[in-house]
Structures are given as C-alpha cells and as structure tokens.
Scaffold this active site. Structure first.
Site, PDB file in Angstrom:
ATOM      1  N   THR A 184       0.814  -1.213   0.000  1.00  0.00           N
ATOM      2  CA  THR A 184       0.000   0.000   0.000  1.00  0.00           C
ATOM      3  C   THR A 184       0.848   1.262   0.000  1.00  0.00           C
ATOM      4  OG1 THR A 184      -1.679  -1.183   1.185  1.00  0.00           O
ATOM      5  CG2 THR A 184      -1.657   1.179   1.537  1.00  0.00           C
ATOM      6  N   ARG A 191     -13.851  -7.863  -0.542  1.00  0.00           N
ATOM      7  CA  ARG A 191     -13.191  -7.564   0.737  1.00  0.00           C
ATOM      8  C   ARG A 191     -12.709  -6.109   0.769  1.00  0.00           C
ATOM      9  NH1 ARG A 191      -7.808  -5.640   2.234  1.00  0.00           N
ATOM     10  NH2 ARG A 191      -7.311  -6.451   4.286  1.00  0.00           N
ATOM     11  N   GLY A 214     -10.390  -3.432   3.038  1.00  0.00           N
ATOM     12  CA  GLY A 214      -9.409  -3.371   4.122  1.00  0.00           C
ATOM     13  C   GLY A 214      -9.518  -2.093   4.933  1.00  0.00           C
ATOM     14  N   THR A 257      -0.268   0.869   6.982  1.00  0.00           N
ATOM     15  CA  THR A 257      -0.136  -0.200   5.994  1.00  0.00           C
ATOM     16  C   THR A 257       0.055  -1.515   6.730  1.00  0.00           C
ATOM     17  OG1 THR A 257       1.141  -1.062   4.140  1.00  0.00           O
ATOM     18  CG2 THR A 257       2.362   0.250   5.754  1.00  0.00           C
ATOM     19  N   GLY A 258      -0.565  -2.569   6.235  1.00  0.00           N
ATOM     20  CA  GLY A 258      -0.421  -3.859   6.905  1.00  0.00           C
ATOM     21  C   GLY A 258      -1.671  -4.698   6.731  1.00  0.00           C
ATOM     22  N   GLY A 291      -4.982  -5.332   7.018  1.00  0.00           N
ATOM     23  CA  GLY A 291      -6.028  -4.354   7.316  1.00  0.00           C
ATOM     24  C   GLY A 291      -7.022  -4.760   8.387  1.00  0.00           C
TER      25      GLY A 291
HETATM   26  N1  ASP Z   1      -3.695  -2.387   4.639  1.00  0.00           N
HETATM   27  C1  ASP Z   1      -3.957  -2.877   3.315  1.00  0.00           C
HETATM   28  C2  ASP Z   1      -5.189  -3.734   3.354  1.00  0.00           C
HETATM   29  O1  ASP Z   1      -5.360  -4.502   4.286  1.00  0.00           O
HETATM   30  C3  ASP Z   1      -2.836  -3.668   2.724  1.00  0.00           C
HETATM   31  C4  ASP Z   1      -1.470  -3.077   2.866  1.00  0.00           C
HETATM   32  O2  ASP Z   1      -1.267  -2.150   3.618  1.00  0.00           O
HETATM   33  O3  ASP Z   1      -0.563  -3.557   2.212  1.00  0.00           O
HETATM   34  O4  ASP Z   1      -5.948  -3.688   2.433  1.00  0.00           O
END
Ligand code: ASP
Length: 320
Positions: free
Chosen positions: A183, A211, A213, A234-235, A237
C-alpha cells in the site's frame, strides 16, 4: 536585579533555538510494509528508493511553495498509484478472481472532512476519487459499482480494469502468494499549520472479492486532526480496523498526552502483534514517526529543517 535580568536573558537565549526548531512543514510517505527488503534484488531496492525520492521531492515542492497538505498528499499518492512498483493503482495486487479492486481515503485535519472509496475498478487514481467524495458529496465512503458510477459522473480519468493488472502481478497471483502488502500513504503538515493524511491500496493479494481493508476506513487506515496528528497505515487491514489504529494514535496524544512517537510506538508494538505492518505519522509540531513491526517498510520523510529520510529496511532512525 542584575542577576534577574541575566537569568531572563539566559532563558531567552536557551529557548529561542528551540522555538525556531519547529519546522514550517513536514511530510512522510510509505510504500508498504510487506516483504523483506533484504531479499529483494539490488535493482528492486534501487528502483523503490528512486521512486520514493522522486515523490518526496514532489511533496516537498508543494509544501515549500506554500501549497496545502491536502494537495501534497493527493499529488504524492497519485504518483505512487501510477507507478507499478507499488500496490496501489496500476500494479495493485489482485483479488481471488484475478481482478483489481482498489481502496483509498483522504482526510483534512483542519475540518475533519474526509472521503473514501472502496472496491473501485475503473478510476485511474482512486485517491482523487476519494477527495471528490469528500468535496462533492455529503458522504464519507462510496463503494463498488456506486463509486464507479460516481467516477464516471465526476469525469475523472477512467481506465479498463486490465490497466491495473500488470504482468508481474498476474504472475504472482498465479503463484498465489497470499498476504502481499505494498500500500501507499502520505501524511503532511503544511506551512499554514494544517495536517492531512491519505492512503491508497489494492489490498491484500488474493483477497476475497468484495473484501475491504483498512485503507478506506477513516480511523483505521487514515486519520487527521489538526489538534493532534495525521496518520496513514499499511499492513494486514483486518487488524488495523479491529483496533482503529490510525485514530488510536491520535487519541493517545489527545487523552494521554503521549508524544507522537510514543503513541505510534504503542499502537504498533503494544496493540498490534508483530508482523502486522507499519505506520507513518506527523504531528501539529512537525514531528515525524515512521514505525513498523515487519522486516521493513518503504518510507520517506522530510521537513523544513533539512530532515531527509529514504529507507526500506529494518533500520528505524525515527521510530523512537
Ligand atoms: N492495509 C492494506 C489492506 O489490508 C494492505 C497493505 O497495507 O498492504 O488492504
């Protein structure tokens, strides 16, 4: 009396440099906290750093010219969406059906106005569509077909969904590597004292169709409040939604009087489990936090006092 005057002078002398230290602007950018930069090829690392440097210069240019934090955030994220290296816009990860469904949000810390889009398929730059939701509707979040129709109405740049599906992502999708993250996000303080935050993503690789996030959820993936800070996450979600992480950082500052870095650190390392992702934040005084609990987070930051950071891996110069 003389001693008193001397003491006043001394206090003035000692505090003057401190007051002058508050930067007139500050900006932080992330390009995701997934993957281990140590396992990328030198070419991949160089390309990522070059892209981060390019967008950091762009954001700094907007802020140095007296532009708003909202404009800086949108400009930076648009560039990252257009760059296929990152999991946002072109080059986004693909869902379980092999399609791209994109999420984005933006928030103005001055007014708390915010806008978001979820599961959009045809807007070339979801972050700009999110900003239009903020400015052109009385809503905060538009999703799926309705958001696509809104993109048509707003006459933003439209593309076929195939535009987002790069060969590299199709290859990875076929190999079904789940949990891929990358992200993009940006937070900024402008010279008028206003904070803004934005986040844009393709989500998680092989996610279930439909889905959504944390990235388009205000308070989970994005948050901005002039009284505290601007945050982009970011992570994985689902965990960021569960713990309302972006708002949690702001709330820790507001209710517990924690510093920006202490608040970001607590959210990242106490609330979230290791391996979940990262966070970038800037506060009303221009402090910057770049924190993560994975092997690395592509990140960049700068301020008016000459701070300049472009990093990928585990060295965390500004995390605490
Ligand atoms: N946070 C984002 C999600 O869960 C993914 C990401 O940050 O890479 O959609």
């Amino acid at each position: 009396m003389r001693t008193f005057a001397l003491a006043v002078l001394l206090i003035g002398y000692l505090t003057a440099p401190l007051a002058a230290e508050t930067p007139k602007y500050a900006i932080a950018i992330h390009g995701g906290a997934g993957g281990d930069p140590a396992r990328w090829t030198p070419k991949q690392r160089t390309a990522r750093k070059a892209a981060l440097t390019r967008v950091l210069k762009l954001g700094v240019g907007v802020l140095e010219g007296g532009g708003s934090s909202l404009d800086a955030v949108e400009r930076v994220i648009r560039e990252l969406e257009d760059d296929p290296i990152f999991n946002a816009g072109r080059g986004a990860v693909l869902n379980s059906e092999g399609g791209a469904e994109l999420d984005a949000s933006i928030m103005d810390g001055r007014t708390k106005a915010c806008g978001a889009v979820a599961s959009v398929r045809i807007a070339k730059n979801p972050i700009s569509l999110a900003r239009l939701v903020m400015t052109e509707t009385r809503h905060v979040l538009l999703a799926a077909h309705g958001a696509d129709r809104f993109a048509e109405e707003m006459k933003v740049d439209l593309v076929d969904n195939d535009y987002f599906r790069t060969d590299a992502q199709i290859k990875r999708w076929k190999a079904i590597k789940a949990k891929e993250q990358g992200t993009v996000g940006c937070v900024a303080l402008d010279s008028h004292g206003n904070l803004a935050a934005g986040t844009s993503t393709g989500g998680l690789m092989n996610k279930k169709y439909g889905r959504v996030g944390d990235s388009p959820i205000i308070g989970a993936g994005t948050y901005a409040d002039n009284r505290t800070c601007a945050v982009s996450c970011t992570g994985v979600g689902e965990h960021y939604i569960r713990h309302a992480i972006a708002h949690d950082v702001s709330a820790r500052m507001e209710y517990k009087q924690q510093s920006l870095r202490a608040a970001a650190h607590a959210a990242m390392h106490k609330t979230l489990k290791p391996g979940m992702g990262g966070i970038i934040a800037v506060d009303k005084d221009g402090n910057i936090a770049l924190d993560f609990n994975t092997a690395g987070m592509s990140r960049a930051a700068a301020d008016a006092n000459g701070k300049w950071i472009v990093e990928l891996g585990s060295r965390k110069p500004d995390s605490r």
